[in-house]
Design an enzyme around this catalytic site. Sequence first.
Site, mmCIF file in Angstrom:
data_model
loop_
_atom_site.group_PDB
_atom_site.id
_atom_site.type_symbol
_atom_site.label_atom_id
_atom_site.label_comp_id
_atom_site.label_asym_id
_atom_site.label_seq_id
_atom_site.Cartn_x
_atom_site.Cartn_y
_atom_site.Cartn_z
ATOM 1 C CD GLN A 52 -2.460 -1.679 1.650
ATOM 2 O OE1 GLN A 52 -2.631 -2.399 0.741
ATOM 3 N NE2 GLN A 52 -3.418 -1.079 2.570
ATOM 4 C CB SER A 150 -6.623 -6.179 3.647
ATOM 5 O OG SER A 150 -5.200 -6.008 4.235
ATOM 6 C CG LEU A 251 -11.765 -3.949 6.785
ATOM 7 C CD1 LEU A 251 -13.033 -4.446 7.576
ATOM 8 C CD2 LEU A 251 -12.400 -3.760 5.433
ATOM 9 C CD GLU A 252 -5.999 -1.231 1.158
ATOM 10 O OE1 GLU A 252 -5.700 -0.979 0.045
ATOM 11 O OE2 GLU A 252 -4.997 -1.783 2.086
ATOM 12 C CG ASP A 253 -12.410 -2.587 -1.954
ATOM 13 O OD1 ASP A 253 -12.209 -3.629 -2.541
ATOM 14 O OD2 ASP A 253 -13.377 -1.939 -2.571
#
Length: 308
Positions: A52, A150, A251-253
């Site tokens: 990221q 994630s 919290l990741e897309d």
Amino acid sequence: MKFTSTLALTALLAAPALAGPHGHKISESRSGSSQDTFPGAPNANQGYGQGQAQPSFGGFNQNQNQGQSQAQPTSTSTSTSTTSQVAPAVTSSISHSSSSSSSDYYVNENWAGAVQETSGTATFSYVAATFTLPSVTPTAASSSDTQSASFWVGIDGATGQNQIWQAGVDIYVENGETSFLGWYEWYPADTVSFDMDFNIGDVIVASVESLSSSEGVAILENLTTGKNVTATATAPSTSATLVGQTAEWILEDLAVDGDGLTLIDFGEAVFTGCVAKAGGRTVNLDGAELYAVEDSTSDHVQAAPEIY
């Protein structure tokens, strides 16, 4: 005085949105605008694989170079840390209208959670949180599509510069099969996986610490199984050293608009014990900026945060 350290995230998936793995910055996705960037937002052009890029307050960095040699993690059977504070929670629900104009959070294409910025000259050197891997429900997308979410903590993910030190756990579902990936990454180097087993319902403690601007330690602990793993890493280049400006609980897309992954319906996810350390002082979520994920193709918020 109440120590605010719990962040809840709720899934509000009105339509399946495509996402792609780590290496993202926060991408703003406000109604009426296209790919506007804002501080801390990830790059919309993502490829598979963690990594990221960090968003920044005032403009996210969109340079996505990868590649590095990281020390391999080691596994032990004894848990070494405990947390008593509550962290961020995120919930996903399949029916929600657009709220890109909400005054409670910023909307972007892939980060849901909280970002804390330092004040004065103090810099962040440690970030941690505890979260339970939530039950997930595939959306209406084809069962052959890989769906994911994630969960991670990091330092400097929202600075808009060329570095981020982070660690977390991904959940993937494809053809009815659920799999997991524990990982750490010093962006822009490649993500490195941890040799660790996970199951839905496991309670995880994730932390990253910077020993200096160019060296750090990442730890994942599975409190349910009693296992933990630790890894050290160094900055992949002189331009990727940490400044310690921001701490993140996210919290990741994992992909943005068409990169092959769909955000999974995770119901609600809660990060407890969200803490960071800066200049010898412990910092919680008080005053943190909140971010929600919105699918730019449908203008629907898919994951919204709340601090409590």
